[in-house]
Scaffold this motif. Structure first.
Motif, PDB file in Angstrom:
ATOM      1  N   LEU A  30       0.828  -1.201   0.000  1.00 51.04           N
ATOM      2  CA  LEU A  30       0.000   0.000   0.000  1.00 51.04           C
ATOM      3  C   LEU A  30       0.865   1.256   0.000  1.00 51.04           C
ATOM      4  O   LEU A  30       0.594   2.208  -0.740  1.00 51.04           O
ATOM      5  CB  LEU A  30      -0.938  -0.018   1.205  1.00 51.04           C
ATOM      6  CG  LEU A  30      -2.064   1.013   1.190  1.00 51.04           C
ATOM      7  CD1 LEU A  30      -3.278   0.480   1.948  1.00 51.04           C
ATOM      8  CD2 LEU A  30      -1.634   2.335   1.817  1.00 51.04           C
ATOM      9  N   LEU A  31       1.910   1.261   0.812  1.00 49.34           N
ATOM     10  CA  LEU A  31       2.794   2.425   0.853  1.00 49.34           C
ATOM     11  C   LEU A  31       3.563   2.590  -0.457  1.00 49.34           C
ATOM     12  O   LEU A  31       3.880   3.704  -0.857  1.00 49.34           O
ATOM     13  CB  LEU A  31       3.767   2.310   2.021  1.00 49.34           C
ATOM     14  CG  LEU A  31       3.172   2.362   3.426  1.00 49.34           C
ATOM     15  CD1 LEU A  31       4.288   2.375   4.465  1.00 49.34           C
ATOM     16  CD2 LEU A  31       2.273   3.575   3.612  1.00 49.34           C
ATOM     17  N   ALA A  32       3.842   1.477  -1.122  1.00 44.81           N
ATOM     18  CA  ALA A  32       4.645   1.545  -2.346  1.00 44.81           C
ATOM     19  C   ALA A  32       3.831   1.917  -3.571  1.00 44.81           C
ATOM     20  O   ALA A  32       4.279   2.722  -4.397  1.00 44.81           O
ATOM     21  CB  ALA A  32       5.347   0.201  -2.580  1.00 44.81           C
ATOM     22  N   THR A  75      -3.640  -5.477  -5.895  1.00 45.96           N
ATOM     23  CA  THR A  75      -4.590  -6.555  -6.121  1.00 45.96           C
ATOM     24  C   THR A  75      -4.368  -7.665  -5.102  1.00 45.96           C
ATOM     25  O   THR A  75      -3.328  -7.722  -4.432  1.00 45.96           O
ATOM     26  CB  THR A  75      -4.434  -7.148  -7.532  1.00 45.96           C
ATOM     27  OG1 THR A  75      -3.159  -7.809  -7.615  1.00 45.96           O
ATOM     28  CG2 THR A  75      -4.513  -6.063  -8.601  1.00 45.96           C
ATOM     29  N   MET A  76      -5.332  -8.558  -5.026  1.00 48.16           N
ATOM     30  CA  MET A  76      -5.173  -9.703  -4.132  1.00 48.16           C
ATOM     31  C   MET A  76      -3.993 -10.560  -4.588  1.00 48.16           C
ATOM     32  O   MET A  76      -3.270 -11.123  -3.757  1.00 48.16           O
ATOM     33  CB  MET A  76      -6.460 -10.519  -4.099  1.00 48.16           C
ATOM     34  CG  MET A  76      -7.622  -9.804  -3.426  1.00 48.16           C
ATOM     35  SD  MET A  76      -7.398  -9.584  -1.636  1.00 48.16           S
ATOM     36  CE  MET A  76      -8.067 -11.139  -1.022  1.00 48.16           C
ATOM     37  N   ALA A  77      -3.790 -10.644  -5.900  1.00 48.64           N
ATOM     38  CA  ALA A  77      -2.652 -11.397  -6.412  1.00 48.64           C
ATOM     39  C   ALA A  77      -1.335 -10.777  -5.955  1.00 48.64           C
ATOM     40  O   ALA A  77      -0.381 -11.482  -5.600  1.00 48.64           O
ATOM     41  CB  ALA A  77      -2.703 -11.465  -7.935  1.00 48.64           C
ATOM     42  N   ASP A  78      -1.278  -9.432  -5.940  1.00 52.42           N
ATOM     43  CA  ASP A  78      -0.074  -8.737  -5.460  1.00 52.42           C
ATOM     44  C   ASP A  78       0.206  -9.089  -4.002  1.00 52.42           C
ATOM     45  O   ASP A  78       1.338  -9.374  -3.617  1.00 52.42           O
ATOM     46  CB  ASP A  78      -0.249  -7.219  -5.570  1.00 52.42           C
ATOM     47  CG  ASP A  78      -0.301  -6.726  -6.998  1.00 52.42           C
ATOM     48  OD1 ASP A  78       0.310  -7.370  -7.865  1.00 52.42           O
ATOM     49  OD2 ASP A  78      -0.962  -5.698  -7.233  1.00 52.42           O
ATOM     50  N   ILE A  79      -0.856  -9.027  -3.182  1.00 51.62           N
ATOM     51  CA  ILE A  79      -0.687  -9.308  -1.752  1.00 51.62           C
ATOM     52  C   ILE A  79      -0.231 -10.740  -1.547  1.00 51.62           C
ATOM     53  O   ILE A  79       0.691 -11.020  -0.762  1.00 51.62           O
ATOM     54  CB  ILE A  79      -1.996  -9.037  -0.988  1.00 51.62           C
ATOM     55  CG1 ILE A  79      -2.397  -7.569  -1.113  1.00 51.62           C
ATOM     56  CG2 ILE A  79      -1.845  -9.419   0.488  1.00 51.62           C
ATOM     57  CD1 ILE A  79      -3.780  -7.259  -0.565  1.00 51.62           C
ATOM     58  N   GLN A 110     -10.101  -4.335  -0.209  1.00 51.26           N
ATOM     59  CA  GLN A 110     -10.674  -3.409   0.765  1.00 51.26           C
ATOM     60  C   GLN A 110     -10.780  -4.062   2.146  1.00 51.26           C
ATOM     61  O   GLN A 110     -10.528  -3.413   3.169  1.00 51.26           O
ATOM     62  CB  GLN A 110     -12.055  -2.937   0.298  1.00 51.26           C
ATOM     63  CG  GLN A 110     -12.029  -1.999  -0.897  1.00 51.26           C
ATOM     64  CD  GLN A 110     -11.712  -2.697  -2.202  1.00 51.26           C
ATOM     65  OE1 GLN A 110     -11.848  -3.919  -2.328  1.00 51.26           O
ATOM     66  NE2 GLN A 110     -11.289  -1.919  -3.197  1.00 51.26           N
ATOM     67  N   ALA A 111     -11.145  -5.333   2.175  1.00 52.29           N
ATOM     68  CA  ALA A 111     -11.259  -6.042   3.453  1.00 52.29           C
ATOM     69  C   ALA A 111      -9.885  -6.235   4.097  1.00 52.29           C
ATOM     70  O   ALA A 111      -9.746  -6.147   5.326  1.00 52.29           O
ATOM     71  CB  ALA A 111     -11.948  -7.389   3.244  1.00 52.29           C
TER      72      ALA A 111
END
Length: 206
Positions: A35-37, A44-48, A67-68
């Protein structure tokens, strides 16, 4: 795009670990860094999942969408701020409550997570400011209400329904935390804190 963002996006993907090997804190830490980057809108969920080295299936079993995940992250960050702010060494219940609230407001106003969301994705905050109570707000209300009860018990806080007193305190605090940067520069934040401290002290005094 920042160098950190480029590094995150270009880093080779690691093999996802088994679901039972990944704790929630690790996933939330990964979401925080992303999020900071790159901001919430691009995340995206894939990123996380990739950054936390966990499968998307594991991630979706815990949260339905980005969002959750961010809501859970915000709850964690502000719960931590709450627990560290209200220290027991104040002279009385009112001082403990006022100083705790002022400290949380100050931390919120400058928190990297809050600033990034306000900068890039302010619409994420709209439901929590205008439509419903989030988990963080519920926790804040409960903690402030308990502080009011403690101050009423030692005589340092005036009589009144703790639930309604706590709601007013949260309303004032939210305005100072979220809108404070609109009315004051970073160097002037101590003045905002001092005025909030004076306001809360006079509002609560017997």
């Amino acid at each position: 795009m920042s160098q950190r963002s480029s590094d995150l996006e270009s880093a080779p993907s690691a093999r996802p670990a088994p679901a039972n090997a990944i704790g929630e804190e690790r996933i939330l830490d990964a979401a925080y860094e992303l999020l900071l980057a790159i901001g919430m809108r691009r995340m995206t969920m894939a990123d996380i999942a990739r950054h936390a080295e966990v499968s998307r299936a594991t991630l979706y079993r815990r949260w339905p969408n980005v969002q959750a995940v961010v809501a859970a992250l915000m709850t964690r960050e502000w719960t931590t701020a709450l627990m560290s702010a209200f220290q027991p060494d104040a002279v009385d219940g009112r001082a403990r409550l006022v100083e705790g609230v002022v400290e949380v407001v100050g931390k919120t106003r400058t928190h990297p997570l809050m600033r990034k969301i306000i900068e890039l994705d302010p619409e994420f905050l709209t439901p929590y400011l205008l439509e419903r109570r989030g988990s963080s707000t519920v926790a804040h209300l409960a903690l402030v209400a308990e502080g009011i009860k403690a101050g009423q018990a030692d005589g340092s806080i005036r009589a009144g329904d703790p639930d309604w007193l706590s709601r007013q305190i949260i309303l004032v605090s939210l305005a100072s935390a979220v809108s404070g940067p609109v009315l004051a520069s970073h160097e002037e934040y101590p003045h905002l804190d001092e005025e909030l401290r004076a306001m809360l002290t006079r509002y609560l005094e017997p």
